[in-house]
Design an enzyme around this catalytic site. Sequence first.
Site, short mmCIF file in Angstrom:
data_model
loop_
_atom_site.label_atom_id
_atom_site.label_comp_id
_atom_site.label_asym_id
_atom_site.label_seq_id
_atom_site.Cartn_x
_atom_site.Cartn_y
_atom_site.Cartn_z
N GLY A 8 60.45 9.66 34.83
CA GLY A 8 60.27 10.45 36.20
C GLY A 8 61.79 10.27 36.78
O GLY A 8 61.81 10.34 37.79
N GLY A 12 64.00 13.46 42.46
CA GLY A 12 63.27 13.03 43.42
C GLY A 12 63.68 11.66 43.81
O GLY A 12 64.84 11.23 43.43
N ILE A 13 62.60 10.63 43.88
CA ILE A 13 62.68 9.41 43.94
C ILE A 13 63.29 8.55 42.62
O ILE A 13 64.63 7.92 42.72
CB ILE A 13 61.51 8.59 44.28
CG1 ILE A 13 60.89 8.95 45.61
CG2 ILE A 13 61.59 7.06 44.14
CD1 ILE A 13 59.62 8.62 46.03
N ASP A 32 61.69 11.72 30.68
CA ASP A 32 61.09 12.73 31.59
C ASP A 32 60.72 14.19 30.81
O ASP A 32 61.27 14.27 29.74
CB ASP A 32 61.96 13.27 32.63
CG ASP A 32 61.59 13.62 33.83
OD1 ASP A 32 61.15 12.95 35.06
OD2 ASP A 32 61.25 14.86 33.98
N SER A 112 53.31 3.67 43.15
CA SER A 112 51.94 4.09 43.82
C SER A 112 52.18 5.12 44.76
O SER A 112 53.07 5.94 44.79
CB SER A 112 51.23 2.80 44.23
OG SER A 112 50.01 3.01 44.74
N TYR A 151 44.86 12.63 43.30
CA TYR A 151 46.25 11.94 43.38
C TYR A 151 45.96 10.66 44.10
O TYR A 151 46.41 9.78 43.67
CB TYR A 151 46.95 12.94 44.36
CG TYR A 151 48.49 12.39 44.78
CD1 TYR A 151 49.32 12.64 43.77
CD2 TYR A 151 48.71 11.50 45.84
CE1 TYR A 151 50.59 12.07 44.05
CE2 TYR A 151 49.96 10.87 46.04
CZ TYR A 151 51.03 11.42 45.11
OH TYR A 151 52.03 10.64 45.16
P1 NAD Z 1 59.38 14.65 41.81
O1 NAD Z 1 58.51 15.73 41.39
O2 NAD Z 1 60.91 14.76 42.04
O3 NAD Z 1 59.44 13.58 40.59
C1 NAD Z 1 58.55 13.34 39.53
C2 NAD Z 1 59.28 13.20 38.27
O4 NAD Z 1 58.05 13.02 37.27
C3 NAD Z 1 59.95 14.42 37.89
O5 NAD Z 1 61.45 13.90 37.23
C4 NAD Z 1 59.23 15.28 36.77
O6 NAD Z 1 59.71 15.96 35.65
C5 NAD Z 1 58.37 14.04 36.17
N1 NAD Z 1 57.35 14.31 35.54
C6 NAD Z 1 56.12 15.20 36.06
N2 NAD Z 1 55.28 15.50 35.17
C7 NAD Z 1 55.63 14.84 33.93
C8 NAD Z 1 55.20 14.61 32.60
N3 NAD Z 1 54.11 15.26 32.22
N4 NAD Z 1 55.84 13.88 31.64
C9 NAD Z 1 56.97 13.14 32.00
N5 NAD Z 1 57.38 13.32 33.15
C10 NAD Z 1 56.77 14.12 34.21
O7 NAD Z 1 58.62 13.74 42.83
P2 NAD Z 1 58.78 12.46 43.49
O8 NAD Z 1 58.21 12.58 44.95
O9 NAD Z 1 60.04 11.82 43.41
O10 NAD Z 1 57.93 11.43 42.68
C11 NAD Z 1 58.12 10.25 42.07
C12 NAD Z 1 56.80 9.50 42.32
O11 NAD Z 1 56.87 9.20 43.60
C13 NAD Z 1 55.42 9.91 41.80
O12 NAD Z 1 54.65 9.11 41.06
C14 NAD Z 1 55.02 10.06 43.12
O13 NAD Z 1 53.67 10.45 42.82
C15 NAD Z 1 55.42 9.13 44.10
N6 NAD Z 1 55.52 9.39 45.38
C16 NAD Z 1 55.96 10.44 45.88
C17 NAD Z 1 55.71 10.56 47.47
C18 NAD Z 1 56.26 11.67 48.07
O14 NAD Z 1 56.06 11.89 49.29
N7 NAD Z 1 57.23 12.39 47.73
C19 NAD Z 1 54.91 9.67 48.20
C20 NAD Z 1 53.98 8.72 47.30
C21 NAD Z 1 54.58 8.49 46.19
#
Ligand code: NAD
Length: 255
Positions: A8, A12-13, A32, A112, A151
Amino acid sequence: MACYAMTGGATGIGAALREQLVADGHQLISVDIKAGDVIADLSTPEGREAAVAGVRERAPEAGLDGLIVCAGLPPVAPLAKIAAVNYFGAVAVAEGLKDLVAKRRGTVLLVSSNSAPMMPAETPFVQACLGGDEAEAIRALEEANHGQVGYAGSKRALTMWMRRNVVDWAKAGVRLNAVAPGITQTPLMQEVMSNAEYKEAMTQFADTVPWGGTAEPAQIASVMRFMLSEDAGFVCGAVFFVDGGSDAMLRPDSF
Ligand code: NAD
């Protein structure tokens, strides 16, 4: 200089953490579905195998200093995909690379969510995840028929999986930890906000954050960077909430 693998890392993060680790001079192997060193779809068994094999090919003989399991899908994604990526894909990659991390007495950091405690442990979907039965988990989730069960439930199960494995993994030479972000401004959150039902719920929730506002990806990443570092060398089995105080507001007596 350390060598980390991560899932990932494209946006994002994960992307924010990748930037910070690279700026610190560390080596990164990024997996990814969109962009990275290893392109793999963690929703399928073949994709998980390709992810683990791709990292193994690129990892130093001496092993990995850490693995960050960050890939995840939002509650608006198809239910089966949420279960497959957020729980089964995450666990498969962690288990598949455990020995490489253990070689260096390294750390596995899971992502998480502060929504995890909101889904009871007894939820059939959570129990099916922890039972390791992907088909049953998807069946239970389709019966519940709600993205938030998928989720928050997948994050609840992942966090419980982490806590249950802390002792064995520590004995094997791996520190297991999780970070639990609150609402963070990423593409995942943009997707959630483009759904009218979720937008209303998220906006209401954001208004209650004790510290106010929402997080930037770099604010979550910098805590993760610390948890990966030697400065956090005795942190093991922790669930680190980075959510402006929401979890403490909702569960003041639980920690
Ligand atoms: P994001 O969508 O920017 O990042 C998610 C990443 O996962 C992306 O790079 C995407 O390409 C990759 N991904 C998705 N499906 C995939 C697959 N099938 N195979 C391989 N890679 C895959 O979002 P984010 O918010 O940065 O999420 C990162 C983590 O943080 C996640 O686990 C999310 O659940 C968690 N999270 C996010 C938030 C929020 O508010 N954004 C809050 C709590 C937790």
